[in-house]
Motif scaffolding. Structure first.
Motif, PDB file in Angstrom:
ATOM      1  N   TRP A  74       0.806  -1.222   0.000  1.00  0.00           N
ATOM      2  CA  TRP A  74       0.000   0.000   0.000  1.00  0.00           C
ATOM      3  C   TRP A  74       0.841   1.275   0.000  1.00  0.00           C
ATOM      4  N   PRO A  75       1.998   1.327   0.696  1.00  0.00           N
ATOM      5  CA  PRO A  75       2.790   2.558   0.645  1.00  0.00           C
ATOM      6  C   PRO A  75       3.191   2.979  -0.770  1.00  0.00           C
ATOM      7  N   GLN A  76       3.167   2.044  -1.735  1.00  0.00           N
ATOM      8  CA  GLN A  76       3.462   2.407  -3.121  1.00  0.00           C
ATOM      9  C   GLN A  76       2.232   2.979  -3.840  1.00  0.00           C
ATOM     10  N   PHE A  77       1.040   2.836  -3.215  1.00  0.00           N
ATOM     11  CA  PHE A  77      -0.203   3.290  -3.850  1.00  0.00           C
ATOM     12  C   PHE A  77      -0.749   4.555  -3.179  1.00  0.00           C
ATOM     13  N   ARG A  78      -0.855   4.491  -1.849  1.00  0.00           N
ATOM     14  CA  ARG A  78      -1.353   5.595  -1.028  1.00  0.00           C
ATOM     15  C   ARG A  78      -2.672   6.168  -1.557  1.00  0.00           C
ATOM     16  N   CYS A  79      -3.642   5.289  -1.669  1.00  0.00           N
ATOM     17  CA  CYS A  79      -4.986   5.682  -2.077  1.00  0.00           C
ATOM     18  C   CYS A  79      -5.983   5.017  -1.130  1.00  0.00           C
ATOM     19  N   PRO A  80      -7.244   5.433  -1.125  1.00  0.00           N
ATOM     20  CA  PRO A  80      -8.226   4.819  -0.227  1.00  0.00           C
ATOM     21  C   PRO A  80      -8.428   3.333  -0.525  1.00  0.00           C
ATOM     22  N   VAL A  81      -8.730   2.581   0.529  1.00  0.00           N
ATOM     23  CA  VAL A  81      -9.079   1.163   0.411  1.00  0.00           C
ATOM     24  C   VAL A  81     -10.533   1.012   0.836  1.00  0.00           C
ATOM     25  N   TYR A  82     -11.322   0.353   0.014  1.00  0.00           N
ATOM     26  CA  TYR A  82     -12.745   0.145   0.274  1.00  0.00           C
ATOM     27  C   TYR A  82     -12.976  -1.331   0.554  1.00  0.00           C
ATOM     28  N   THR A  83     -13.673  -1.628   1.654  1.00  0.00           N
ATOM     29  CA  THR A  83     -13.988  -3.017   1.970  1.00  0.00           C
ATOM     30  C   THR A  83     -15.028  -3.067   3.074  1.00  0.00           C
ATOM     31  N   THR A  84     -15.474  -4.274   3.405  1.00  0.00           N
ATOM     32  CA  THR A  84     -16.474  -4.453   4.457  1.00  0.00           C
ATOM     33  C   THR A  84     -15.814  -4.434   5.837  1.00  0.00           C
ATOM     34  N   ALA A  85     -16.640  -4.375   6.877  1.00  0.00           N
ATOM     35  CA  ALA A  85     -16.131  -4.222   8.240  1.00  0.00           C
ATOM     36  C   ALA A  85     -15.239  -5.387   8.658  1.00  0.00           C
ATOM     37  N   PHE A  86     -15.636  -6.621   8.340  1.00  0.00           N
ATOM     38  CA  PHE A  86     -14.837  -7.777   8.745  1.00  0.00           C
ATOM     39  C   PHE A  86     -13.490  -7.776   8.041  1.00  0.00           C
ATOM     40  N   THR A  87     -13.477  -7.567   6.733  1.00  0.00           N
ATOM     41  CA  THR A  87     -12.220  -7.543   5.994  1.00  0.00           C
ATOM     42  C   THR A  87     -11.341  -6.405   6.490  1.00  0.00           C
ATOM     43  N   ALA A  88     -11.951  -5.263   6.813  1.00  0.00           N
ATOM     44  CA  ALA A  88     -11.184  -4.140   7.354  1.00  0.00           C
ATOM     45  C   ALA A  88     -10.521  -4.526   8.671  1.00  0.00           C
ATOM     46  N   ALA A  89     -11.247  -5.240   9.532  1.00  0.00           N
ATOM     47  CA  ALA A  89     -10.687  -5.663  10.814  1.00  0.00           C
ATOM     48  C   ALA A  89      -9.505  -6.608  10.605  1.00  0.00           C
ATOM     49  N   VAL A  90      -9.651  -7.547   9.676  1.00  0.00           N
ATOM     50  CA  VAL A  90      -8.565  -8.486   9.393  1.00  0.00           C
ATOM     51  C   VAL A  90      -7.364  -7.744   8.805  1.00  0.00           C
ATOM     52  N   LEU A  91      -7.610  -6.800   7.911  1.00  0.00           N
ATOM     53  CA  LEU A  91      -6.528  -6.055   7.271  1.00  0.00           C
ATOM     54  C   LEU A  91      -5.757  -5.222   8.292  1.00  0.00           C
ATOM     55  N   ARG A  92      -6.468  -4.564   9.184  1.00  0.00           N
ATOM     56  CA  ARG A  92      -5.786  -3.777  10.213  1.00  0.00           C
ATOM     57  C   ARG A  92      -4.943  -4.681  11.112  1.00  0.00           C
ATOM     58  N   ASN A  93      -5.489  -5.848  11.451  1.00  0.00           N
ATOM     59  CA  ASN A  93      -4.754  -6.777  12.307  1.00  0.00           C
ATOM     60  C   ASN A  93      -3.498  -7.283  11.603  1.00  0.00           C
ATOM     61  N   LYS A  94      -3.599  -7.614  10.320  1.00  0.00           N
ATOM     62  CA  LYS A  94      -2.433  -8.093   9.568  1.00  0.00           C
ATOM     63  C   LYS A  94      -1.355  -7.026   9.521  1.00  0.00           C
ATOM     64  N   SER A  95      -1.766  -5.791   9.305  1.00  0.00           N
ATOM     65  CA  SER A  95      -0.790  -4.704   9.235  1.00  0.00           C
ATOM     66  C   SER A  95      -0.057  -4.558  10.558  1.00  0.00           C
TER      67      SER A  95
END
Length: 451
Positions: free
Chosen positions: A86-107
């Motif tokens: 993502w640091p190479q893109f730096r644009c908004p990410v759109y997704t559902t609440a569950f996927t967002a929770a998993v993505l934040r945790n992975k990061s």
């Protein structure tokens, strides 16, 4: 390479000609929209699993034209690369609440910056993202809140299925609704970009409801401890096992960090029912064998995972004994057969009964991908002008293309990563239009080209 106002383009950088590592680009009127950004696992030095991801150089060089990233669901092969790329893109990410929770945790787990902003959407939402109007359409898969995407532009429209199956009894979430896709067909669709994983398998994929029945019967027949090995992302399977434990008088424990993480993410967005109850893993060893039910990581024979430690009798929370049972509620991913075989043999040597979904008479696992019958139904509902099979090896994509043609789709285009698919105004393919490759994630977090 810039799409014009009359153009609708599709450019895969990962996941086309292979299973995993998905990264898809849609182009229109000077802008690009990314759908998914995932990883795959390959054998690395010393036999360890190495995380690999698509080389995003093409879109990174055009990042000023990238209007957003959409994550269709929470599987690693669709979101796993975002914390690092993502640091190479730096644009908004759109997704559902569950996927967002998993993505934040992975990061957080990788010490990486979480994408920002992450914009959470609901099924049925419509958003204007640059020149793309996007509608999120709920579709059933093996992880919750998976979304198909209807991407609409003045030049044409495309339905991106993401990973999917027809599941009329999904345990978590709403059943598959054919009407959503019939409505897309009635509105008119230029093209469909479609999952090919099970295109060579006839019929229909079993539902999670069928898996629940199969597991209930298998667990009820056991007298000792029972360990269920499954993919942590199969939240419906976790809910199923919890309910079976409650009905059979067994206490459920979780062994494996990824299971703990996925349960935490699912609970944070209220996906698990109030009847989902687990005990501390440290308490499992004090219970009578007939009261123990365990969900464990390691269904693919991964060294160091919970199941491998149980087989070696090195897990601090539990020891298995003769009369106990391990049920593999997951298919063996091609390439992992030897590792799973060795793990099964070590368990059997300890007197543990081993049951595999791959060869069981009852349904102990269900794929999250459509078989030939489901693909046929989808094409008949959508009636697209063009079909573009993805998410599969060439043999899977060719089978998908043949199904599309057999249902009356005028044109089915197959290719591979880096091919530019012209969807409008005229359909066609420009081979090797963009450079592609793979990056390997080093233990120090660096990204290195895979030679």
């Amino acid at each position: 390479m810039t799409p014009g106002a009359d153009d609708l383009w599709f450019l895969p950088l990962g996941g086309c000609g292979e299973i995993g590592m998905n990264l898809n680009l849609f182009g229109h009127n000077g802008a690009w929209l990314m759908v998914d950004c995932g990883i795959t696992f390959e054998a690395g030095p010393g036999g360890s699993n190495q995380v690999q991801m698509p080389d995003p150089s093409f879109i990174a060089a055009h990042s000023q034209s990238l209007v957003g990233v959409i994550a269709t669901h929470a599987h690693e092969d669709h979101i796993g690369a975002l914390p690092n790329l993502w640091p190479q893109f730096r644009c908004p990410v759109y997704t559902t609440a569950f996927t967002a929770a998993v993505l934040r945790n992975k990061s957080a787990g990788r010490g990486a910056q979480a994408p920002e902003p992450i914009i959470e959407v609901l099924p049925g939402d419509e958003r204007q993202i640059g020149p793309f109007s996007v509608r999120w359409i709920p579709i059933t898969h093996s992880t919750p809140e998976t979304m198909a995407l209807e991407i609409i532009t003045p030049a044409g429209s495309v339905l991106h299925t993401a990973d999917w199956k027809i599941d009329t009894a999904p345990i978590i979430g709403e059943p598959f609704n054919a009407r959503h896709f019939q409505a897309v067909g009635e509105r008119g669709i230029t093209a469909v970009v479609c999952d090919s994983t099970n295109a060579m398998v006839s019929g229909y994929t079993p539902s999670e409801g069928e898996v629940a029945k199969g597991l209930a019967g298998a667990i009820a027949a056991c007298t000792g401890r029972v360990v269920i090995a499954c993919f942590a992302s199969s939240v419906a399977r976790l809910q199923t096992v919890s309910r079976i434990g409650h009905r059979t008088g067994r206490r459920l424990g979780l062994l494996g960090r990824s299971l703990q993480t996925m349960v935490s993410c699912a609970r944070s967005v209220d996906l698990l029912g109030p009847d989902f109850a687990v005990i501390e893993s440290s308490h499992l060893g004090y219970l009578p064998p007939e009261e123990v039910l365990v969900l464990a990581t390691g269904s693919q024979g991964e060294p160091g995972a919970a199941l491998s430690r149980l087989a070696a009798d090195t897990h601090p929370a539990l020891s298995l004994e003769p009369g106990d049972t391990v049920i593999f509620s997951a298919r063996t991913i091609p390439g992992n057969e030897a590792a799973v075989g060795r793990l099964s043999e070590r368990l059997a040597q300890r007197g543990v009964t081993v049951a595999h979904a791959d060869d069981a008479e009852t349904t102990l696992h269900a794929s999250g991908h459509p078989c030939a019958g489901e693909l046929r139904d989808m094409y008949q509902w959508l009636k697209p002008g063009v079909a573009v099979p993805v998410h599969g090896e060439q043999r899977h994509m060719q089978a998908n293309a043949q199904i599309a043609r057999s249902t009356g789709v005028p044109l089915a285009l197959t290719g591979e990563n880096g091919d530019l698919f012209y969807l409008a105004p005229e359909a066609g393919v420009k081979r090797r239009a963009a450079a592609t490759g793979r990056l390997a994630l080093g233990q120090d977090g660096t990204l290195n080209p895979v030679i």
